[in-house]
Write a protein that holds these residues in place. Structure first.
Motif, PDB file in Angstrom:
ATOM      1  N   GLY A 196       0.822  -1.205   0.000  1.00 54.74           N
ATOM      2  CA  GLY A 196       0.000   0.000   0.000  1.00 54.74           C
ATOM      3  C   GLY A 196       0.854   1.253   0.000  1.00 54.74           C
ATOM      4  N   ALA A 197       1.942   1.218   0.754  1.00 57.67           N
ATOM      5  CA  ALA A 197       2.854   2.366   0.817  1.00 57.67           C
ATOM      6  C   ALA A 197       3.382   2.702  -0.575  1.00 57.67           C
ATOM      7  CB  ALA A 197       4.013   2.064   1.766  1.00 57.67           C
ATOM      8  N   GLY A 198       3.843   1.697  -1.293  1.00 60.57           N
ATOM      9  CA  GLY A 198       4.376   1.925  -2.634  1.00 60.57           C
ATOM     10  C   GLY A 198       3.321   2.490  -3.572  1.00 60.57           C
ATOM     11  N   VAL A 199       2.123   1.928  -3.508  1.00 63.88           N
ATOM     12  CA  VAL A 199       1.009   2.423  -4.336  1.00 63.88           C
ATOM     13  C   VAL A 199       0.783   3.909  -4.051  1.00 63.88           C
ATOM     14  CG1 VAL A 199      -1.507   2.277  -4.611  1.00 63.88           C
ATOM     15  CG2 VAL A 199      -0.121   0.177  -4.586  1.00 63.88           C
ATOM     16  N   ALA A 200       0.791   4.233  -2.765  1.00 62.70           N
ATOM     17  CA  ALA A 200       0.550   5.624  -2.364  1.00 62.70           C
ATOM     18  C   ALA A 200       1.693   6.532  -2.814  1.00 62.70           C
ATOM     19  CB  ALA A 200       0.380   5.687  -0.847  1.00 62.70           C
ATOM     20  N   ILE A 201       2.913   6.045  -2.670  1.00 63.06           N
ATOM     21  CA  ILE A 201       4.093   6.865  -2.997  1.00 63.06           C
ATOM     22  C   ILE A 201       4.134   7.204  -4.482  1.00 63.06           C
ATOM     23  CG2 ILE A 201       6.632   6.787  -3.184  1.00 63.06           C
ATOM     24  CD1 ILE A 201       6.491   5.030  -0.510  1.00 63.06           C
ATOM     25  N   VAL A 202       4.011   6.194  -5.329  1.00 65.22           N
ATOM     26  CA  VAL A 202       4.159   6.482  -6.770  1.00 65.22           C
ATOM     27  C   VAL A 202       2.930   7.207  -7.316  1.00 65.22           C
ATOM     28  CG1 VAL A 202       5.831   4.628  -7.133  1.00 65.22           C
ATOM     29  CG2 VAL A 202       3.389   4.165  -7.539  1.00 65.22           C
ATOM     30  N   THR A 203       1.766   6.931  -6.737  1.00 61.82           N
ATOM     31  CA  THR A 203       0.566   7.649  -7.194  1.00 61.82           C
ATOM     32  C   THR A 203       0.657   9.126  -6.802  1.00 61.82           C
ATOM     33  OG1 THR A 203      -0.749   5.632  -6.984  1.00 61.82           O
ATOM     34  CG2 THR A 203      -1.958   7.722  -7.051  1.00 61.82           C
ATOM     35  N   ALA A 204       1.043   9.376  -5.563  1.00 57.64           N
ATOM     36  CA  ALA A 204       1.152  10.771  -5.110  1.00 57.64           C
ATOM     37  C   ALA A 204       2.267  11.491  -5.858  1.00 57.64           C
ATOM     38  CB  ALA A 204       1.392  10.814  -3.602  1.00 57.64           C
ATOM     39  N   ALA A 205       3.355  10.784  -6.156  1.00 55.39           N
ATOM     40  CA  ALA A 205       4.454  11.393  -6.916  1.00 55.39           C
ATOM     41  C   ALA A 205       3.974  11.738  -8.330  1.00 55.39           C
ATOM     42  CB  ALA A 205       5.649  10.447  -6.966  1.00 55.39           C
ATOM     43  N   GLY A 206       3.272  10.804  -8.956  1.00 52.94           N
ATOM     44  CA  GLY A 206       2.732  11.063 -10.296  1.00 52.94           C
ATOM     45  C   GLY A 206       1.777  12.243 -10.308  1.00 52.94           C
ATOM     46  N   LYS A 207       0.962  12.312  -9.279  1.00 55.85           N
ATOM     47  CA  LYS A 207       0.000  13.415  -9.177  1.00 55.85           C
ATOM     48  C   LYS A 207       0.724  14.763  -9.097  1.00 55.85           C
ATOM     49  CE  LYS A 207      -3.765  15.779  -7.885  1.00 55.85           C
ATOM     50  NZ  LYS A 207      -4.622  16.357  -8.942  1.00 55.85           N
ATOM     51  N   LEU A 208       1.833  14.819  -8.383  1.00 57.15           N
ATOM     52  CA  LEU A 208       2.598  16.070  -8.305  1.00 57.15           C
ATOM     53  C   LEU A 208       3.122  16.478  -9.679  1.00 57.15           C
ATOM     54  CD1 LEU A 208       4.627  15.557  -4.982  1.00 57.15           C
ATOM     55  CD2 LEU A 208       2.783  17.207  -5.358  1.00 57.15           C
ATOM     56  N   ILE A 209       3.522  15.499 -10.486  1.00 57.03           N
ATOM     57  CA  ILE A 209       3.987  15.793 -11.849  1.00 57.03           C
ATOM     58  C   ILE A 209       2.796  16.252 -12.703  1.00 57.03           C
ATOM     59  CG2 ILE A 209       5.248  14.918 -13.868  1.00 57.03           C
ATOM     60  CD1 ILE A 209       6.978  14.662 -11.388  1.00 57.03           C
ATOM     61  N   GLN A 210       1.691  15.523 -12.527  1.00 55.59           N
ATOM     62  CA  GLN A 210       0.477  15.872 -13.277  1.00 55.59           C
ATOM     63  C   GLN A 210       0.084  17.333 -13.028  1.00 55.59           C
ATOM     64  OE1 GLN A 210      -1.576  13.773 -15.384  1.00 55.59           O
ATOM     65  NE2 GLN A 210      -2.482  15.779 -15.819  1.00 55.59           N
ATOM     66  N   ASP A 211       0.269  17.788 -11.822  1.00 57.40           N
ATOM     67  CA  ASP A 211      -0.197  19.131 -11.450  1.00 57.40           C
ATOM     68  C   ASP A 211       0.797  20.239 -11.789  1.00 57.40           C
ATOM     69  OD1 ASP A 211      -2.492  17.991 -10.559  1.00 57.40           O
ATOM     70  OD2 ASP A 211      -2.040  18.192  -8.405  1.00 57.40           O
ATOM     71  N   LEU A 212       1.941  19.902 -12.366  1.00 54.26           N
ATOM     72  CA  LEU A 212       2.906  20.949 -12.734  1.00 54.26           C
ATOM     73  C   LEU A 212       2.330  21.824 -13.852  1.00 54.26           C
ATOM     74  CD1 LEU A 212       6.308  18.979 -12.806  1.00 54.26           C
ATOM     75  CD2 LEU A 212       5.590  20.689 -11.114  1.00 54.26           C
ATOM     76  N   PRO A 213       2.636  23.104 -13.822  1.00 57.88           N
ATOM     77  CA  PRO A 213       2.137  23.993 -14.879  1.00 57.88           C
ATOM     78  C   PRO A 213       2.648  23.561 -16.256  1.00 57.88           C
ATOM     79  CG  PRO A 213       3.225  25.242 -13.127  1.00 57.88           C
ATOM     80  CD  PRO A 213       3.455  23.804 -12.821  1.00 57.88           C
ATOM     81  N   GLN A 214       3.903  23.089 -16.283  1.00 57.34           N
ATOM     82  CA  GLN A 214       4.402  22.571 -17.568  1.00 57.34           C
ATOM     83  C   GLN A 214       4.909  21.144 -17.377  1.00 57.34           C
ATOM     84  OE1 GLN A 214       7.337  24.933 -19.593  1.00 57.34           O
ATOM     85  NE2 GLN A 214       7.398  23.539 -21.357  1.00 57.34           N
ATOM     86  N   LYS A 215       4.378  20.233 -18.170  1.00 53.42           N
ATOM     87  CA  LYS A 215       4.753  18.822 -18.044  1.00 53.42           C
ATOM     88  C   LYS A 215       6.190  18.619 -18.505  1.00 53.42           C
ATOM     89  CE  LYS A 215       0.495  17.666 -16.963  1.00 53.42           C
ATOM     90  NZ  LYS A 215      -0.126  19.008 -17.096  1.00 53.42           N
ATOM     91  N   PRO A 216       6.882  17.640 -17.924  1.00 51.46           N
ATOM     92  CA  PRO A 216       8.236  17.343 -18.386  1.00 51.46           C
ATOM     93  C   PRO A 216       8.209  16.716 -19.789  1.00 51.46           C
ATOM     94  CG  PRO A 216       7.544  15.738 -16.743  1.00 51.46           C
ATOM     95  CD  PRO A 216       6.464  16.773 -16.814  1.00 51.46           C
ATOM     96  N   ALA A 217       9.397  16.572 -20.360  1.00 49.35           N
ATOM     97  CA  ALA A 217       9.509  16.121 -21.753  1.00 49.35           C
ATOM     98  C   ALA A 217       8.892  14.732 -21.969  1.00 49.35           C
ATOM     99  CB  ALA A 217      10.990  16.104 -22.154  1.00 49.35           C
ATOM    100  N   ARG A 218       9.330  13.766 -21.144  1.00 57.22           N
ATOM    101  CA  ARG A 218       8.843  12.395 -21.327  1.00 57.22           C
ATOM    102  C   ARG A 218       7.538  12.164 -20.575  1.00 57.22           C
ATOM    103  NH1 ARG A 218      14.359  11.786 -20.577  1.00 57.22           N
ATOM    104  NH2 ARG A 218      15.399  11.189 -22.526  1.00 57.22           N
ATOM    105  N   THR A 219       6.877  11.084 -20.959  1.00 58.79           N
ATOM    106  CA  THR A 219       5.683  10.622 -20.245  1.00 58.79           C
ATOM    107  C   THR A 219       6.098   9.944 -18.937  1.00 58.79           C
ATOM    108  OG1 THR A 219       4.299  10.393 -22.195  1.00 58.79           O
ATOM    109  CG2 THR A 219       3.825   8.886 -20.356  1.00 58.79           C
ATOM    110  N   VAL A 220       5.416  10.288 -17.864  1.00 57.85           N
ATOM    111  CA  VAL A 220       5.612   9.586 -16.585  1.00 57.85           C
ATOM    112  C   VAL A 220       4.464   8.593 -16.443  1.00 57.85           C
ATOM    113  CG1 VAL A 220       5.688   9.804 -14.075  1.00 57.85           C
ATOM    114  CG2 VAL A 220       6.878  11.489 -15.512  1.00 57.85           C
ATOM    115  N   ARG A 221       4.817   7.348 -16.351  1.00 57.08           N
ATOM    116  CA  ARG A 221       3.809   6.279 -16.285  1.00 57.08           C
ATOM    117  C   ARG A 221       3.839   5.636 -14.897  1.00 57.08           C
ATOM    118  NH1 ARG A 221       3.990   1.859 -20.959  1.00 57.08           N
ATOM    119  NH2 ARG A 221       3.010   3.551 -22.145  1.00 57.08           N
ATOM    120  N   VAL A 222       2.697   5.702 -14.233  1.00 56.78           N
ATOM    121  CA  VAL A 222       2.541   5.057 -12.920  1.00 56.78           C
ATOM    122  C   VAL A 222       1.898   3.695 -13.157  1.00 56.78           C
ATOM    123  CG1 VAL A 222       1.401   5.189 -10.665  1.00 56.78           C
ATOM    124  CG2 VAL A 222       2.258   7.287 -11.761  1.00 56.78           C
ATOM    125  N   VAL A 223       2.623   2.634 -12.789  1.00 54.86           N
ATOM    126  CA  VAL A 223       2.083   1.285 -13.010  1.00 54.86           C
ATOM    127  C   VAL A 223       1.842   0.605 -11.660  1.00 54.86           C
ATOM    128  CG1 VAL A 223       2.405  -0.949 -14.141  1.00 54.86           C
ATOM    129  CG2 VAL A 223       3.377   1.129 -15.164  1.00 54.86           C
TER     130      VAL A 223
END
Lengths: 477, 477
Positions: free
Chosen positions: B294-321
């Motif tokens: 559960g911790a890992g699920v929460a960590i990578v999901t929350a990390a992905g969400k922080l990237i999602q919320d950036l005003p400008q997305k980074p160059a590559r796609t960030v994929r949360v699996v």
């Protein structure tokens, strides 16, 4: 050497303060208590005993076959250790079997819970029971609740046990375990499942005795682990309508015969006067009964053996009592008080070790207030073993807690119990939880205590209560 | 501010060393990673996610109804969090049920044991089985044993798992769990019961996957708690002839469909290139799957969400699996590698969080050796979050561990795992074992990692092995 001189000084100081009493803290006593300490700290006996009891007997619920095995184990050990006398006294003990206990939240989410039956609980119906739960912070808040809110529900008392060196958190929460089923049933509840009375975060439920009351319907009573209680709170935060399935097959089976097992070192000059050091031989059934109370059995037995082996026995008789059936209602302790009623006036003092193997940091007494300083002076060699001289508010321990009412002075050798309620009454009560060095320090303290009390010339009676210092009235029986 | 200046200096230093590569650690990247850290450390999202998963779903053994509930939970959460894409990919997973597992020493003393079935084990005969035990220090000593000593017995592998920050003790003992049944059966054993692969002293057995081998008879396989293994040793010390009763009703039920659940933040300029951050959604069935995973699920999901919320997305796609069925054989990870075979060359790097919620203290890579310093320079802002730049020996985590063979660079964000194996694969894997602040530090590290990797211009391929630094040969499939 430094300690030796200091204890002498303390003695002289106290002698000055309480000159009216004869204290007799003579040099030989100081020397012998010092030797007892050294012997205790060098001896593997106590650890060997608790290892033997937990490995060769293991769980020994009162009235079970293993309980009788423990009685035989104790007799054999005490005889082999060469005590002057070894005997046992029959005690009628209630027999109860745990059976299975299962619970599952079925709504709003499905979550299996870790629970255990409380000692003495009845079973659920064979098909189990299903009901919404109602949560209370404490037993007191349950008592204040409206019957209409509780009726038909499963009561959940959610009282958290605080961690303290003294173990005092237990005293605040244990009422919910012992008396919760009565209050819940009086309000029409179908069952009660409490938060475990324990300070851990392990997913293990803590058992322990519960009571019913004549005229109040018996309902099933269980405890859930602390993480499960946390889970229920988080479910309740999402939906107040939490429905539980509960199944328990615990059962009472009448009474059986068990025994208080007793060993004595016969006193040299006052053999009919008794210094009692005790522990209880029974345990709950889910662990191997290491800290509760294999440790106590080992401590008082090893302490008694050190007295037995002295070249000259102390004045009074030192009696080691391994009580039957403490867990299921202080049954052995009550039986002892009854069987020895006529001898209680000859009990100089009594103390029970029943709080694991944490180091003893203080000794409290329950004696006549005017004798406290004198008995402190007598006890002063214990300071060298890390034991402070404390208050006059001792209870003496569960199995001797009924003795002060009958005029018997008691002492409580206070142990560091900061982790005791992590393991107490769970499968986790196993040998690895005992620190051998702390166990030896306990043996030293009990040996010193027993010897000093057996030699003491301080008059401890009539005892006064801790609270108001009035003499305790001995009940007419 | 101090850290900011230092990381700039580190970047310049590395730029000097590896001048042949374009490093591009530009100020905006540093600023954004700093913001990501601040946001992560201030956000309750990860804790809310793991609370939600453990409370509203709970145990989610691969192929169970609760596993499918977890898949729905994940889809709903990821959609609600507003990821650019959310989808799932079917995975066929083996279905197994634990049933009951009971064991009791019946000779020379009677002692009930706390055991649990190992994942994938067959049942005992319905009437259970009874056999003497034979003890081995390690799997290796079992392998060296004479068949005549083992035949007809229950093998007890007694290998103690050492506590280490890195968790490396687990690697030394886990072979006994995963492959012990094969070796025991090859020597004619009736069953195997190992000492739990765990660093605790709780009376809880640690489950975990075990394997059989074609052509070798399947035998029941279980683990006992550490205190029970200690107990067996103390019984063996008294009598080498220890007889055990064993009953298990675990069962395999073929296959079911589960899902890898995937969310993406679409890359700004290289949307077809992937930075994969993963965790696994399934859990064992006895805890609520908080630390695993559960911790890992929460960590990578929350990390992905922080990237999602950036005003400008980074160059590559960030994929949360969120991988399916890791516990029962890295099934989701293998299925991902197969389903995305043609896309793997576009995977810039992959990392899985599957070691609880202890703080990340180091990042290791597995990249081309000549790129290590450059990628360290890129990662240097992570130092400000307590993450040291480590070696080139990463495995990436269980579900991405098969990717390096196919040429995909990986990273291991090393967590403090000193207590991870106290709770791992036991009923004790519950929410209270997670420190919310440590969890946030993990989110910060994964968010920084994902962002920096998605922006990096360092060429990481062909990857070299940690040991001999030869390029990894990509397997022809």
């Amino acid at each position: 050497m430094k300690i030796y001189r200091r204890t002498l000084l303390i003695s002289l100081f106290f002698t000055g303060l309480v000159g009216c009493q004869s204290i007799q803290l003579e040099e030989p006593n100081i020397k012998i208590t010092k030797q007892l300490q050294q012997s205790a700290l060098a001896s593997p006996l106590a650890y060997d005993l608790v290892e033997s009891l937990t490995v060769e007997v293991g769980p020994r619920l009162a009235g079970s076959n293993k309980d009788l095995l423990a009685v035989r184990w104790a007799e054999n050990k005490l005889i082999k250790l060469g005590f002057d006398k070894v005997y046992k006294e029959a005690v009628q003990v209630p027999v109860w079997s745990r059976g299975e206990a299962r619970a599952e939240v079925i709504s709003p989410f499905s979550q299996p819970l870790v629970i255990t039956a409380l000692g003495g609980s009845i079973a659920t119906p064979k098909e189990g029971l299903r009901a919404p739960i109602i949560r209370f912070d404490t037993l007191e808040s349950l008592k204040r609740a409206n019957r209409s809110d509780v009726e038909g529900k499963i009561v959940f008392i959610d009282h958290i046990t605080e961690r303290h060196k003294t173990g005092k958190g237990y005293g605040k929460t244990v009422g919910g375990r012992s008396r919760g089923a009565i209050s819940a049933s009086q309000k029409g509840a179908k069952a009660i499942v409490i938060r475990s009375i324990g300070t851990d975060h392990d997913r293990m439920a803590h058992t322990g005795m519960m009571r019913y009351k004549d005229g109040v319907a018996k309902i099933p009573a269980a405890a859930m682990s602390n993480p499960d209680a946390d889970l229920i709170n988080l479910i309740l935060k999402r939906d107040p309508n939490v429905v539980l399935d509960l199944f328990m097959s615990s059962q009472s089976h009448g009474f059986a015969t068990s025994y208080n097992v007793i060993a004595e070192v016969t006193g040299n000059s006052k053999p009919d006067e008794i210094v009692l050091i005790g522990a209880h031989l029974d345990s709950w059934d889910e662990g191997t009964g290491a800290i509760d109370d294999g440790a106590g059995v080992a401590i008082v037995t090893a302490a008694g053996k050190l007295i037995q082996d002295l070249p000259q026995k102390p004045a009074r008789t030192v009696r080691v009592v391994l009580f039957a059936a403490e867990e299921v209602g202080l049954v052995g302790g009550k039986a002892y008080a009854k069987a020895h009623k006529n001898e209680l006036e000859k009990h100089y003092i009594a103390a029970e070790s029943d709080f694991g193997a944490g180091r003893i940091y203080q000794i409290d007494y329950r004696v006549n207030e005017s004798a406290l300083e004198a008995i402190h002076a007598v006890s002063s060699p214990m300071v060298g073993n890390g034991v402070k001289l404390g208050s006059n508010t001792a209870s003496g321990g569960p199995d001797v807690s009924m003795l002060p009412k009958q005029g018997v002075p008691v002492a409580s050798l206070r142990q560091d119990g900061h982790d005791y309620f992590d393991y107490h009454h769970t499968p986790n009560d196993t040998l690895d939880k005992i620190d051998p060095m702390a166990l030896q320090q306990n043996v030293a303290a009990y040996a010193q205590f027993a010897y000093l009390m057996a030699q003491s010339e301080v008059e401890l009676r009539p005892i006064t209560t801790g609270a108001n210092l009035k003499p305790v009235i001995i009940e007419a029986k």
